[in-house]
Design an enzyme around this catalytic site. Structure first.
Site, PDB file in Angstrom:
ATOM      1  N   ASP A  12       0.909  -1.181  -0.060  1.00  0.00           N
ATOM      2  CA  ASP A  12      -0.001  -0.052   0.084  1.00  0.00           C
ATOM      3  C   ASP A  12       0.925   1.238  -0.076  1.00  0.00           C
ATOM      4  O   ASP A  12       2.057   1.284   0.621  1.00  0.00           O
ATOM      5  CB  ASP A  12      -0.884  -0.067   1.123  1.00  0.00           C
ATOM      6  CG  ASP A  12      -2.287   1.135   1.111  1.00  0.00           C
ATOM      7  OD1 ASP A  12      -2.369   1.315  -0.026  1.00  0.00           O
ATOM      8  OD2 ASP A  12      -2.710   1.273   2.054  1.00  0.00           O
ATOM      9  N   HIS A  29       3.618   3.324  -8.683  1.00  0.00           N
ATOM     10  CA  HIS A  29       3.261   1.880  -9.039  1.00  0.00           C
ATOM     11  C   HIS A  29       4.459   1.308  -9.600  1.00  0.00           C
ATOM     12  O   HIS A  29       4.865   0.021  -9.378  1.00  0.00           O
ATOM     13  CB  HIS A  29       1.955   1.763  -9.905  1.00  0.00           C
ATOM     14  CG  HIS A  29       0.823   2.105  -9.130  1.00  0.00           C
ATOM     15  ND1 HIS A  29       0.344   1.914  -7.774  1.00  0.00           N
ATOM     16  CD2 HIS A  29      -0.354   2.793  -9.514  1.00  0.00           C
ATOM     17  CE1 HIS A  29      -0.805   2.152  -7.606  1.00  0.00           C
ATOM     18  NE2 HIS A  29      -1.111   2.878  -8.485  1.00  0.00           N
ATOM     19  N   LEU A 123      12.254 -19.514  -2.498  1.00  0.00           N
ATOM     20  CA  LEU A 123      11.113 -19.044  -2.048  1.00  0.00           C
ATOM     21  C   LEU A 123       9.874 -19.242  -3.124  1.00  0.00           C
ATOM     22  O   LEU A 123      10.044 -19.156  -4.183  1.00  0.00           O
ATOM     23  CB  LEU A 123      11.348 -17.442  -1.820  1.00  0.00           C
ATOM     24  CG  LEU A 123      10.066 -16.581  -1.562  1.00  0.00           C
ATOM     25  CD1 LEU A 123       9.976 -16.632  -0.115  1.00  0.00           C
ATOM     26  CD2 LEU A 123      10.360 -15.085  -2.005  1.00  0.00           C
ATOM     27  N   SER A 188      -8.663  -4.916   3.905  1.00  0.00           N
ATOM     28  CA  SER A 188      -9.211  -4.829   2.693  1.00  0.00           C
ATOM     29  C   SER A 188      -9.314  -6.072   1.815  1.00  0.00           C
ATOM     30  O   SER A 188      -8.919  -6.097   0.457  1.00  0.00           O
ATOM     31  CB  SER A 188      -7.980  -3.990   1.723  1.00  0.00           C
ATOM     32  OG  SER A 188      -8.045  -2.561   2.573  1.00  0.00           O
TER      33      SER A 188
END
Length: 232
Positions: A12, A29, A123, A188
């Site tokens: 966020d 972004h 990962l 959210s």
């Protein structure tokens, strides 16, 4: 040291970060997208096995068209470059959400990346795209109902474990730690079922500024907490 096996992050603050610098939201972004690789590598080096990132929610379609277009463009570019990143970092990449709403070319690229990285053992990075937890659970309920209707499943067999197997995250463990950047303190519509017993960490640092040191702070805070289950 108790490092979380699985960390989920709400990325966020990209737009607000850019606005504070006098730049368009799309710039935030772009910078935020570049941070995904940095934090993924740092998480793996810290001993984290699973990382799930909220890239685009079902509600994000309501944003201005130019911002949605920019986000889709960034996702497309990330998918392309992630082929090299996955090989370099031994990274398994997977996606969750209702991918049917994406363009066919993006769906094909996602499938190709998932298949290409499926055998990597480092990962596991899960990217939530067109994802909303309520939508996920509704889709799961519909599939459970269909299986009961078609006699593939007995209604008495339905419990929490079985329901979890119908969710998008069925093949990964629930998060131990959820991090949300940029100061907001809500979920959210993110992994509502999976975060039932997770630790939450909220920071005012916006995602583009969330660096390796900030990740370390979150993990250290997790380690300080006395994890208890079942009210014990």
């Amino acid at each position: 040291m108790s490092v979380p096996e699985h960390i989920a992050i709400i990325l966020d603050g990209n737009g607000r970060w850019a606005k504070a610098k006098g730049m368009p939201r799309t710039y935030g972004h772009t910078v935020g997208a570049k941070n995904v690789e940095t934090i993924s590598r740092a998480a793996y080096n810290a001993g984290v096995k699973y990382l799930t990132m909220y890239a685009f929610s079902t509600e994000n379609w309501s944003r201005p068209d130019d911002e949605v277009g920019a986000l889709m463009g960034l996702l497309t570019e990330y998918i392309k470059t992630c082929m090299k990143t996955a090989k370099k970092d031994n990274l398994r990449v997977r996606f969750i959400g209702d991918l049917s709403a994406l363009s066919q070319s993006m769906q094909d690229a996602i499938k190709k990346l998932e298949e290409y990285s499926a055998g990597f053992t480092g990962l596991t990075l899960t990217i939530a795209v067109n994802y909303g937890s309520r939508d996920e659970m509704i889709r799961a309920v519909k599939q459970v109902s269909m299986d009961v209707k078609n006699n593939k499943l007995d209604i008495d067999d339905i419990d929490a474990k079985l329901f979890s197997s119908y969710l998008d995250t069925k093949d990964i463990p629930d998060p131990d730690l959820m991090i949300r950047t940029s100061g907001e303190q809500r979920l959210s519509n993110y992994l509502l079922w999976q975060l039932a017993y997770s630790e939450f960490y909220f920071t005012s640092v916006p995602w583009p500024d969330f660096n390796v040191e900030e990740l370390k702070k979150a993990i250290e805070e997790y380690e300080r907490r006395n994890r208890r289950f079942g009210g014990i």
